[in-house]
Design a protein around this motif. Structure first.
Motif, PDB file in Angstrom:
ATOM      1  N   VAL A  81      13.459  15.956  -5.243  1.00  0.00           N
ATOM      2  CA  VAL A  81      13.852  15.181  -6.425  1.00  0.00           C
ATOM      3  C   VAL A  81      13.767  13.704  -6.067  1.00  0.00           C
ATOM      4  N   GLY A  82      13.131  12.937  -6.929  1.00  0.00           N
ATOM      5  CA  GLY A  82      12.914  11.519  -6.673  1.00  0.00           C
ATOM      6  C   GLY A  82      11.503  11.239  -6.192  1.00  0.00           C
ATOM      7  N   GLN A  83      10.806  12.278  -5.698  1.00  0.00           N
ATOM      8  CA  GLN A  83       9.430  12.119  -5.258  1.00  0.00           C
ATOM      9  C   GLN A  83       8.455  12.755  -6.241  1.00  0.00           C
ATOM     10  N   HIS A  84       8.946  13.267  -7.342  1.00  0.00           N
ATOM     11  CA  HIS A  84       8.109  14.013  -8.267  1.00  0.00           C
ATOM     12  C   HIS A  84       7.454  13.137  -9.328  1.00  0.00           C
ATOM     13  N   LEU A  85       7.658  11.837  -9.257  1.00  0.00           N
ATOM     14  CA  LEU A  85       7.105  10.934 -10.253  1.00  0.00           C
ATOM     15  C   LEU A  85       6.273   9.870  -9.560  1.00  0.00           C
ATOM     16  N   SER A  86       5.074   9.658 -10.082  1.00  0.00           N
ATOM     17  CA  SER A  86       4.213   8.577  -9.611  1.00  0.00           C
ATOM     18  C   SER A  86       3.833   7.730 -10.814  1.00  0.00           C
ATOM     19  N   ILE A  87       3.607   6.459 -10.567  1.00  0.00           N
ATOM     20  CA  ILE A  87       3.096   5.590 -11.622  1.00  0.00           C
ATOM     21  C   ILE A  87       1.596   5.513 -11.439  1.00  0.00           C
ATOM     22  N   SER A  88       0.868   5.921 -12.464  1.00  0.00           N
ATOM     23  CA  SER A  88      -0.588   5.943 -12.420  1.00  0.00           C
ATOM     24  C   SER A  88      -1.125   4.716 -13.153  1.00  0.00           C
ATOM     25  N   THR A  98      -8.997  -2.455  -6.709  1.00  0.00           N
ATOM     26  CA  THR A  98      -8.878  -2.903  -5.323  1.00  0.00           C
ATOM     27  C   THR A  98      -7.772  -3.941  -5.181  1.00  0.00           C
ATOM     28  N   LYS A  99      -7.737  -4.910  -6.085  1.00  0.00           N
ATOM     29  CA  LYS A  99      -6.735  -5.971  -6.027  1.00  0.00           C
ATOM     30  C   LYS A  99      -5.323  -5.392  -6.137  1.00  0.00           C
ATOM     31  N   ILE A 100      -5.108  -4.538  -7.135  1.00  0.00           N
ATOM     32  CA  ILE A 100      -3.784  -3.950  -7.348  1.00  0.00           C
ATOM     33  C   ILE A 100      -3.378  -3.093  -6.150  1.00  0.00           C
ATOM     34  N   PHE A 101      -4.301  -2.263  -5.669  1.00  0.00           N
ATOM     35  CA  PHE A 101      -3.993  -1.385  -4.540  1.00  0.00           C
ATOM     36  C   PHE A 101      -3.634  -2.199  -3.300  1.00  0.00           C
ATOM     37  N   GLU A 102      -4.419  -3.224  -3.012  1.00  0.00           N
ATOM     38  CA  GLU A 102      -4.159  -4.038  -1.825  1.00  0.00           C
ATOM     39  C   GLU A 102      -2.823  -4.769  -1.917  1.00  0.00           C
ATOM     40  N   LEU A 103      -2.465  -5.241  -3.100  1.00  0.00           N
ATOM     41  CA  LEU A 103      -1.174  -5.917  -3.260  1.00  0.00           C
ATOM     42  C   LEU A 103      -0.018  -4.927  -3.105  1.00  0.00           C
ATOM     43  N   LEU A 104      -0.148  -3.739  -3.705  1.00  0.00           N
ATOM     44  CA  LEU A 104       0.894  -2.721  -3.568  1.00  0.00           C
ATOM     45  C   LEU A 104       0.991  -2.202  -2.133  1.00  0.00           C
ATOM     46  N   ALA A 105      -0.112  -2.236  -1.397  1.00  0.00           N
ATOM     47  CA  ALA A 105      -0.166  -1.676  -0.056  1.00  0.00           C
ATOM     48  C   ALA A 105       0.629  -2.472   0.976  1.00  0.00           C
ATOM     49  N   ASN A 106       1.033  -3.690   0.658  1.00  0.00           N
ATOM     50  CA  ASN A 106       1.788  -4.520   1.594  1.00  0.00           C
ATOM     51  C   ASN A 106       3.103  -3.828   1.949  1.00  0.00           C
ATOM     52  N   GLY A 107       3.212  -3.347   3.181  1.00  0.00           N
ATOM     53  CA  GLY A 107       4.428  -2.669   3.630  1.00  0.00           C
ATOM     54  C   GLY A 107       4.547  -1.239   3.148  1.00  0.00           C
ATOM     55  N   SER A 108       3.460  -0.677   2.638  1.00  0.00           N
ATOM     56  CA  SER A 108       3.521   0.662   2.044  1.00  0.00           C
ATOM     57  C   SER A 108       3.095   1.740   3.030  1.00  0.00           C
ATOM     58  N   ASN A 109       3.207   2.993   2.579  1.00  0.00           N
ATOM     59  CA  ASN A 109       2.661   4.145   3.268  1.00  0.00           C
ATOM     60  C   ASN A 109       1.495   4.644   2.414  1.00  0.00           C
ATOM     61  N   ILE A 110       0.268   4.432   2.875  1.00  0.00           N
ATOM     62  CA  ILE A 110      -0.905   4.860   2.113  1.00  0.00           C
ATOM     63  C   ILE A 110      -1.104   6.351   2.349  1.00  0.00           C
ATOM     64  N   THR A 111      -1.029   7.125   1.269  1.00  0.00           N
ATOM     65  CA  THR A 111      -1.187   8.574   1.381  1.00  0.00           C
ATOM     66  C   THR A 111      -2.617   9.014   1.111  1.00  0.00           C
ATOM     67  N   PHE A 122     -12.768   6.005  -8.626  1.00  0.00           N
ATOM     68  CA  PHE A 122     -12.403   5.200  -7.459  1.00  0.00           C
ATOM     69  C   PHE A 122     -10.888   5.241  -7.465  1.00  0.00           C
ATOM     70  N   PHE A 123     -10.264   5.883  -6.458  1.00  0.00           N
ATOM     71  CA  PHE A 123      -8.871   6.303  -6.561  1.00  0.00           C
ATOM     72  C   PHE A 123      -8.167   6.198  -5.214  1.00  0.00           C
ATOM     73  N   VAL A 136      -3.666   4.555  -8.073  1.00  0.00           N
ATOM     74  CA  VAL A 136      -4.504   3.500  -8.651  1.00  0.00           C
ATOM     75  C   VAL A 136      -5.868   4.120  -8.898  1.00  0.00           C
ATOM     76  N   ASN A 137      -6.389   3.977 -10.118  1.00  0.00           N
ATOM     77  CA  ASN A 137      -7.583   4.661 -10.530  1.00  0.00           C
ATOM     78  C   ASN A 137      -8.509   3.753 -11.337  1.00  0.00           C
ATOM     79  N   PHE A 138      -9.786   3.812 -11.024  1.00  0.00           N
ATOM     80  CA  PHE A 138     -10.827   3.263 -11.893  1.00  0.00           C
ATOM     81  C   PHE A 138     -11.768   4.403 -12.173  1.00  0.00           C
ATOM     82  N   ASP A 139     -11.845   4.818 -13.434  1.00  0.00           N
ATOM     83  CA  ASP A 139     -12.724   5.917 -13.839  1.00  0.00           C
ATOM     84  C   ASP A 139     -14.110   5.344 -14.042  1.00  0.00           C
TER      85      ASP A 139
END
Length: 142
Positions: A81-88, A98-111, A122-123, A136-139
């Motif tokens: 519980v608490g890990q079942h939601l992602s923001i897409s 790429t820009k959004i992903f790289e900014l969010l990646a600062n201090g993150s855990n890339i899965t 591109f995901f 993060v997705n670009f269709d």
């Protein structure tokens, strides 16, 4: 401009949940794919039951919002519980993704690193430094 869609993850009840959500919101599924619909990862072997679980489903619930979900990958630990939601985040270009992903990646855990996928997008996925799960997705077909 990017759009934001909720992405729910389940421990094997995704199909049941989304059939219910369809009765609530109406409409038709945009995507409804099981793990057996896609190439299996090398070195991973799923049993017949796991292959029937949902890899990705999407249900438009308004003109701008899509409710999306999946079952947790059967070879990974169950979702807590608490890990079942992602923001897409769906972007209008590869550069924006790429820009959004790289900014969010600062201090993150890339899965899942941002990359081209077998489904034509591109995901990438990560958990940011605050514990929030992002996709993060670009269709590329749009």
């Amino acid at each position: 401009m990017a759009t934001v869609n909720p992405y729910l993850t389940f421990n094997g009840t995704c199909e049941e949940a989304f059939l219910f959500y369809k009765t609530v919101f109406g409409g038709e599924f945009k995507d409804f794919n099981r793990f057996n619909d896609f190439p299996q990862e090398e070195g991973f072997s799923l049993n017949d039951s796991d292959l029937q679980k949902i890899m990705h489903v999407s249900l438009p619930i308004s003109s701008e919002t899509i409710l999306m979900g999946s079952d947790a990958h059967p070879l990974y630990p169950p979702i807590l519980v608490g890990q079942h939601l992602s923001i897409s985040i769906n972007t209008s270009s590869r550069e924006e993704a790429t820009k959004i992903f790289e900014l969010l990646a600062n201090g993150s855990n890339i899965t899942m690193p941002l990359a081209n996928t077998f489904w034509g997008a591109f995901f990438g996925m990560l958990t940011d430094k605050f514990g929030v799960n992002w996709m993060v997705n670009f269709d590329k077909t749009e």
